[in-house]
Enzyme design. Structure first.
Site, mmCIF file in Angstrom:
data_model
loop_
_atom_site.group_PDB
_atom_site.id
_atom_site.type_symbol
_atom_site.label_atom_id
_atom_site.label_comp_id
_atom_site.label_asym_id
_atom_site.label_seq_id
_atom_site.Cartn_x
_atom_site.Cartn_y
_atom_site.Cartn_z
ATOM 1 N N SER A 12 0.810 -1.207 0.142
ATOM 2 C CA SER A 12 0.147 0.100 -0.057
ATOM 3 C C SER A 12 0.824 1.264 0.088
ATOM 4 O O SER A 12 2.111 1.125 0.115
ATOM 5 C CB SER A 12 -0.944 -0.090 1.174
ATOM 6 O OG SER A 12 -0.198 -0.022 2.389
ATOM 7 N N LEU A 14 1.632 3.492 -2.448
ATOM 8 C CA LEU A 14 2.630 3.190 -3.499
ATOM 9 C C LEU A 14 2.742 4.666 -4.162
ATOM 10 O O LEU A 14 3.583 5.294 -4.898
ATOM 11 C CB LEU A 14 2.346 2.253 -4.536
ATOM 12 C CG LEU A 14 3.082 0.929 -4.299
ATOM 13 C CD1 LEU A 14 2.600 -0.141 -5.532
ATOM 14 C CD2 LEU A 14 4.599 1.070 -4.225
ATOM 15 N N ILE A 148 -9.088 -8.562 0.751
ATOM 16 C CA ILE A 148 -10.448 -9.180 0.701
ATOM 17 C C ILE A 148 -11.306 -7.957 0.608
ATOM 18 O O ILE A 148 -12.487 -7.989 -0.279
ATOM 19 C CB ILE A 148 -10.774 -10.043 1.802
ATOM 20 C CG1 ILE A 148 -12.109 -10.798 1.826
ATOM 21 C CG2 ILE A 148 -10.743 -9.218 3.281
ATOM 22 C CD1 ILE A 148 -12.392 -11.706 2.894
ATOM 23 N N GLN A 192 5.386 -9.246 -11.101
ATOM 24 C CA GLN A 192 4.678 -10.314 -11.830
ATOM 25 C C GLN A 192 3.648 -11.319 -10.890
ATOM 26 O O GLN A 192 2.484 -11.377 -11.802
ATOM 27 C CB GLN A 192 5.966 -11.486 -12.300
ATOM 28 C CG GLN A 192 6.966 -11.043 -12.936
ATOM 29 C CD GLN A 192 8.069 -11.978 -13.161
ATOM 30 O OE1 GLN A 192 7.777 -13.349 -13.286
ATOM 31 N NE2 GLN A 192 9.306 -11.656 -13.119
ATOM 32 N N CYS A 383 -8.377 27.815 11.180
ATOM 33 C CA CYS A 383 -9.625 27.211 12.054
ATOM 34 C C CYS A 383 -9.123 27.173 13.465
ATOM 35 O O CYS A 383 -9.193 28.287 14.211
ATOM 36 C CB CYS A 383 -9.545 25.922 11.490
ATOM 37 S SG CYS A 383 -10.978 25.127 12.112
ATOM 38 N N GLY A 385 -6.345 27.688 14.735
ATOM 39 C CA GLY A 385 -5.403 28.515 14.995
ATOM 40 C C GLY A 385 -5.705 29.860 15.130
ATOM 41 O O GLY A 385 -5.205 30.582 15.850
ATOM 42 N N HIS A 517 -10.400 26.847 6.119
ATOM 43 C CA HIS A 517 -9.489 26.188 5.973
ATOM 44 C C HIS A 517 -8.996 26.592 4.535
ATOM 45 O O HIS A 517 -9.238 25.742 3.365
ATOM 46 C CB HIS A 517 -9.780 24.589 5.757
ATOM 47 C CG HIS A 517 -9.561 24.101 7.242
ATOM 48 N ND1 HIS A 517 -8.759 23.595 7.727
ATOM 49 C CD2 HIS A 517 -10.714 23.933 8.056
ATOM 50 C CE1 HIS A 517 -8.837 23.049 9.044
ATOM 51 N NE2 HIS A 517 -10.129 23.391 9.139
ATOM 52 N N GLU A 519 -6.270 26.296 2.838
ATOM 53 C CA GLU A 519 -5.286 25.473 2.175
ATOM 54 C C GLU A 519 -6.145 24.565 1.417
ATOM 55 O O GLU A 519 -5.429 23.811 0.491
ATOM 56 C CB GLU A 519 -4.547 24.732 3.237
ATOM 57 C CG GLU A 519 -5.272 23.650 3.917
ATOM 58 C CD GLU A 519 -5.999 24.294 5.239
ATOM 59 O OE1 GLU A 519 -6.129 23.478 6.251
ATOM 60 O OE2 GLU A 519 -6.370 25.259 5.296
#
EC number: 6.3.4.2
Length: 556
Positions: A12, A14, A148, A192, A383, A385, A517, A519
């Site tokens: 995971s 990646l 699964i 593979q 926020c 902050g 926010h 950002e």
């Protein structure tokens, strides 16, 4: 409509989100209308109640959806707002299937994973594309092939190719090729096996993209092509680069955009990647550098502040500067005296206190705000902050001893931050905050209005995620003490005064705090105004310090 499904194998994390977003950027640069969907196989309805240490930040969309952080990557790379319904979870799918069963939509039928669950998954993907008016839909399937939890989603996307036709559906599989230093070789066996596992559920990848430390040599690419039955020109190397914004350029150099156009039966077009080239050039070769101290709670997990970090990068691009982040654990500031504060915050060109929840580290954040206010260090509060800045000002300037937030001390003598009236009757936690885009009326003649390009005052929209607000009962007292309330949301039910959206301190080099926010709306080519202004002020502070040093030296 065309569909590109991105799956991952071996391990995971990646970087499927960055790979998908980069491909989306290449398609957008060719003029296609693109949108993105993230599938998360967990049973949660959304990411809103998950631990930042485990899941990273919760990204909030304009519509108020609390989503996986990869939705933020898509918005930044594609430079668009991802519509509601673009983060699909197992919880959402099963909730809807069960609702339909209870409503009688499946009368006489035995409700099963196939076809009922898979049909609901396919319906949601199609609706997301239609809602966005997209020509191409990128769908990232979270998790790892073989898990699964992912099986119903893999079955659904297998059916998708059968339903829509080969020319309208493309499968891209991202895997890992580790490099063993002891034997000085790349190992392709995990890739593979990963492709074989994907084929075992009926999906044959059209493209294999390989994560690796360095660019794969041609012989390794040929080997992967041979053992995965994918043509060599469809095996791409997603190798480590200095910054994620280099990934689209690296993939375009290898011809990914052209291959995707060919596989989907699209006419080849020339991409316009000038904005990416310029952004990367500034990131790698800035003319200046600036250091920003972030006093936060989740500093050991930077992904908890991913959009915030990216916003600082965008602000750096706008100011032709590299922004270096100094992570400061707010808990460590709690017991710090002057010497400790100077060690942690000294030499920082700016101090930022981000959003968050809970009492841990709060007093340290208050000390950070006080340090910035009293020493003239540029401060940006996001926020929580902003609430921190108000508490600090109330205690040390307005004379409200013991001022606090009701979130941290319900018995505080001065609850200058209190629960919003409309939250009083809210029982559940998930999806119940004040979320998404909300208007902010900015007062003319303030720093915040200047930053947003409305110096005479005006209305802008920013995204929000909060339950608490500045207590309207204290706004007059705070203003009398010199705090400027520079932005409000008017007409909020249950109160006479508008909800405080931003505060600042006149005469300070830069002391701006927002309940929003910002950002979440920042983009590489369109930086958030508060962040761009904050970094600019930090750079200006550097110049002032240098001039002061030169003057002192000259006088000696």
């Amino acid at each position: 409509m065309k569909y590109i499904f991105v799956t991952g194998g071996v391990v995971s994390s990646l970087g499927k989100g960055v790979a998908s977003a980069s491909l989306g950027a290449l398609l957008r640069a060719r003029g296609y209308k693109v949108t993105a969907v993230k599938i998360d196989p967990y049973i949660n309805i959304d990411a809103g109640t998950m631990r930042p240490y485990e899941h990273g930040e919760v990204f909030v969309t304009a519509s108020g959806a609390e989503t996986d952080l990869d939705i933020g990557n898509y918005e930044r790379f594609l430079d668009l707002d991802i519509p509601a319904g673009s983060n699909i979870t197992t919880g959402q799918v099963y909730q809807e299937v069960i609702r339909k069963e209870r409503a009688g939509d499946y009368l006489s039928q035995t409700v099963q994973v196939i076809p009922h669950v898979t049909d609901e998954i396919k319906r949601r993907i199609r609706v997301a594309g239609e809602t966005a008016g997209a020509e191409i839909v990128l769908i990232e399937v979270g998790g790892t092939v073989g898990d699964i939890e992912s099986l119903p989603f893999l079955e659904a996307i297998r059916q998708f190719k059968f339903d829509e036709g080969d020319e309208n559906v493309l499968f891209l599989h991202l895997t890992l090729v580790p490099y063993l230093g002891t034997s000085n070789e790349f190992k392709t066996k995990p890739t593979q096996h990963s492709v074989a596992t994907l084929r075992s559920v009926g999906i044959s990848p059209d493209i294999v993209m390989v994560r690796s430390k360095t660019k794969l040599p041609p012989e390794i690419t040929r080997k992967i092509a041979l053992f995965t039955s994918v043509r060599e020109n469809r095996v791409f190397s997603s190798y480590d680069v200095g910054h994620v914004y280099e990934v689209p350029l690296a993939l375009e150099e290898q011809g990914l955009g052209k291959v995707v156009e060919d596989l989907l039966g699209l006419e080849r077009t020339m991409p316009n990647l000038g904005v990416w080239t310029n952004a990367v050039r500034t990131i790698k070769q800035p003319t200046r550098e600036v250091t920003i101290a972030i006093a936060g709670k989740y500093t050991e997990m930077p992904d908890a502040y991913l959009s915030l970090m990216e916003s600082l990068t965008h602000a750096g691009i706008a100011n032709d500067a590299r922004v270096n982040i100094r992570w400061v654990n707010a808990e460590e500031l709690t017991e710090s005296g002057e010497g400790g504060l100077a060690t942690q915050l000294g030499n920082a060109d700016g101090i930022l206190v981000p959003g968050g929840f809970g009492i841990r580290g709060i007093e340290g954040k208050i000390k950070a705000a006080e340090y910035a206010r009293t020493r003239g260090v540029p401060y940006l509060g996001i926020c929580l902050g902003m609430q921190i800045a108000v508490i600090e000002y109330a205690r040390h300037v307005a004379g409200l001893e013991g001022a606090n937030s009701a979130e941290f001390d319900e018995y505080a003598p001065h609850k200058v931050i209190d629960l919003m009236p409309e939250q009083l009757e809210v029982g559940g936690k998930g999806g119940t905050m004040r979320l998404g885009d909300w208007p902010m009326d900015l007062r003319g003649g303030t720093t915040i209005a200047e930053l947003y390009g409305v110096p005479q005052g005006g209305t802008v929209k920013e995204r929000h995620r909060h339950r608490y607000e500045v207590n309207p009962a204290y706004t007059e007292q705070l203003q009398d003490a010199g705090l400027t309330i520079s932005g409000v949301t008017p007409g909020v039910a249950g109160r006479g005064a508008g909800l405080v959206e931003s505060v600042e301190i006149a005469g300070h080099p830069f002391f701006v705090a927002l309940q929003a926010h910002p950002e979440f709306k920042s983009r590489p080519m369109r930086p958030s105004p508060p962040f761009a202004g904050f970094v600019k002020a930090a750079l200006r502070g550097q110049s002032s310090d240098e001039q002061g040093t030169e003057a002192t030296t000259a006088s000696v």
